[in-house]
Design a protein around this motif. Sequence first.
Motif, mmCIF file in Angstrom:
data_model
loop_
_atom_site.group_PDB
_atom_site.id
_atom_site.type_symbol
_atom_site.label_atom_id
_atom_site.label_comp_id
_atom_site.label_asym_id
_atom_site.label_seq_id
_atom_site.Cartn_x
_atom_site.Cartn_y
_atom_site.Cartn_z
ATOM 1 N N GLU A 174 0.421 21.032 -3.759
ATOM 2 C CA GLU A 174 1.351 19.603 -3.600
ATOM 3 C C GLU A 174 0.519 18.722 -4.530
ATOM 4 O O GLU A 174 -0.819 18.482 -4.494
ATOM 5 N N VAL A 175 1.183 18.429 -5.618
ATOM 6 C CA VAL A 175 0.616 17.457 -6.630
ATOM 7 C C VAL A 175 0.904 16.089 -6.355
ATOM 8 O O VAL A 175 2.033 15.846 -6.279
ATOM 9 N N MET A 176 -0.075 15.158 -6.454
ATOM 10 C CA MET A 176 0.265 13.797 -6.557
ATOM 11 C C MET A 176 -0.174 13.451 -7.992
ATOM 12 O O MET A 176 -1.323 13.536 -8.387
ATOM 13 N N TYR A 177 0.862 12.466 -8.443
ATOM 14 C CA TYR A 177 0.680 12.025 -10.019
ATOM 15 C C TYR A 177 -0.201 10.833 -9.920
ATOM 16 O O TYR A 177 0.213 10.088 -9.370
ATOM 17 N N TYR A 178 -1.206 10.729 -10.533
ATOM 18 C CA TYR A 178 -2.030 9.671 -10.912
ATOM 19 C C TYR A 178 -1.312 8.059 -10.752
ATOM 20 O O TYR A 178 -1.342 7.274 -9.862
ATOM 21 N N ASP A 179 -0.583 7.743 -12.001
ATOM 22 C CA ASP A 179 -0.118 6.522 -12.349
ATOM 23 C C ASP A 179 1.259 6.205 -11.315
ATOM 24 O O ASP A 179 1.397 5.314 -10.873
ATOM 25 N N MET A 201 -4.300 1.455 2.959
ATOM 26 C CA MET A 201 -3.454 2.529 2.377
ATOM 27 C C MET A 201 -1.926 2.208 2.761
ATOM 28 O O MET A 201 -1.794 1.514 3.871
ATOM 29 N N ASN A 202 -1.277 2.422 2.090
ATOM 30 C CA ASN A 202 0.178 2.021 2.145
ATOM 31 C C ASN A 202 0.980 3.508 2.599
ATOM 32 O O ASN A 202 0.771 4.492 2.438
ATOM 33 N N ASP A 203 2.149 3.111 3.716
ATOM 34 C CA ASP A 203 2.960 4.151 3.844
ATOM 35 C C ASP A 203 4.014 4.621 2.946
ATOM 36 O O ASP A 203 4.488 3.819 2.219
ATOM 37 N N VAL A 204 4.340 6.002 2.963
ATOM 38 C CA VAL A 204 5.456 6.320 2.027
ATOM 39 C C VAL A 204 6.670 6.970 3.149
ATOM 40 O O VAL A 204 6.004 7.552 4.003
ATOM 41 N N LYS A 205 7.593 6.630 3.044
ATOM 42 C CA LYS A 205 8.637 6.925 3.979
ATOM 43 C C LYS A 205 9.241 8.383 3.610
ATOM 44 O O LYS A 205 9.349 8.877 4.810
ATOM 45 N N GLN A 206 9.241 8.507 2.476
ATOM 46 C CA GLN A 206 9.673 9.924 2.047
ATOM 47 C C GLN A 206 9.080 10.530 0.833
ATOM 48 O O GLN A 206 8.826 9.738 0.094
ATOM 49 N N PHE A 207 9.060 11.865 0.832
ATOM 50 C CA PHE A 207 8.539 12.387 -0.363
ATOM 51 C C PHE A 207 9.014 13.781 -0.700
ATOM 52 O O PHE A 207 9.427 14.348 0.473
ATOM 53 N N LEU A 208 9.160 14.367 -1.718
ATOM 54 C CA LEU A 208 9.770 15.499 -2.137
ATOM 55 C C LEU A 208 8.609 16.683 -1.941
ATOM 56 O O LEU A 208 7.576 16.570 -2.130
ATOM 57 N N ILE A 209 9.160 17.487 -1.219
ATOM 58 C CA ILE A 209 8.447 18.815 -0.797
ATOM 59 C C ILE A 209 9.010 19.951 -1.746
ATOM 60 O O ILE A 209 10.089 20.373 -1.490
ATOM 61 N N ASP A 210 8.217 20.438 -2.653
ATOM 62 C CA ASP A 210 8.762 21.706 -3.559
ATOM 63 C C ASP A 210 8.177 22.971 -2.828
ATOM 64 O O ASP A 210 7.094 23.230 -2.944
ATOM 65 N N LYS A 225 -0.336 3.607 -6.805
ATOM 66 C CA LYS A 225 0.739 2.774 -6.199
ATOM 67 C C LYS A 225 0.320 2.590 -4.539
ATOM 68 O O LYS A 225 0.411 1.824 -3.919
ATOM 69 N N LEU A 226 -0.531 3.734 -4.182
ATOM 70 C CA LEU A 226 -0.925 3.663 -2.746
ATOM 71 C C LEU A 226 -2.043 3.141 -2.535
ATOM 72 O O LEU A 226 -2.522 3.109 -1.509
ATOM 73 N N ASN A 227 -2.779 2.633 -3.665
ATOM 74 C CA ASN A 227 -3.977 1.909 -3.639
ATOM 75 C C ASN A 227 -5.197 2.807 -3.110
ATOM 76 O O ASN A 227 -6.078 2.479 -2.302
ATOM 77 N N LEU A 228 -5.072 4.039 -3.424
ATOM 78 C CA LEU A 228 -6.031 5.033 -3.071
ATOM 79 C C LEU A 228 -7.287 5.017 -3.926
ATOM 80 O O LEU A 228 -7.121 4.404 -5.161
ATOM 81 N N LEU A 229 -8.414 5.138 -3.408
ATOM 82 C CA LEU A 229 -9.831 4.965 -4.183
ATOM 83 C C LEU A 229 -10.158 6.220 -4.847
ATOM 84 O O LEU A 229 -10.025 7.337 -4.357
ATOM 85 N N GLU A 230 -10.430 6.124 -5.973
ATOM 86 C CA GLU A 230 -11.002 7.468 -6.697
ATOM 87 C C GLU A 230 -12.177 8.006 -6.155
ATOM 88 O O GLU A 230 -12.357 9.129 -6.283
ATOM 89 N N SER A 231 -13.192 7.260 -5.303
ATOM 90 C CA SER A 231 -14.075 7.786 -4.938
ATOM 91 C C SER A 231 -13.707 8.666 -3.639
ATOM 92 O O SER A 231 -14.548 9.419 -3.246
#
Length: 84
Positions: A16-21, A1-10, A26-32
């Motif tokens: 909390e929505v994570m957009y697939y593409d 898994m990769n680290d994300v330094k910042q993300f938007l919190i609405d 991009k985080l190399n998360l597994l659909e499983s």
Amino acid sequence: MNDVKQFLIDQGSSTEVMYYDDLFKKLNLLESALQLAEVPQIDFNGDPVWLLGLIFLPVMVGSKMLSIEFVVANVPSPYVAGRT
């Protein structure tokens, strides 16, 4: 898994929505790792969006590590997200 330094919190969102593409792949998360999401979310236009699933990820907030539930949607993101 990769680290994300910042993300938007609405703060007006109920989920909390994570957009697939734009982020999930991009985080190399597994659909499983996705858990079943049985109900759709409603998008900004009032249309239903069927989710790919739910995922719980560790998020560091200040000095605290929290487990946050994200819903994963395969729709275009209205935001630009990336790694820094």
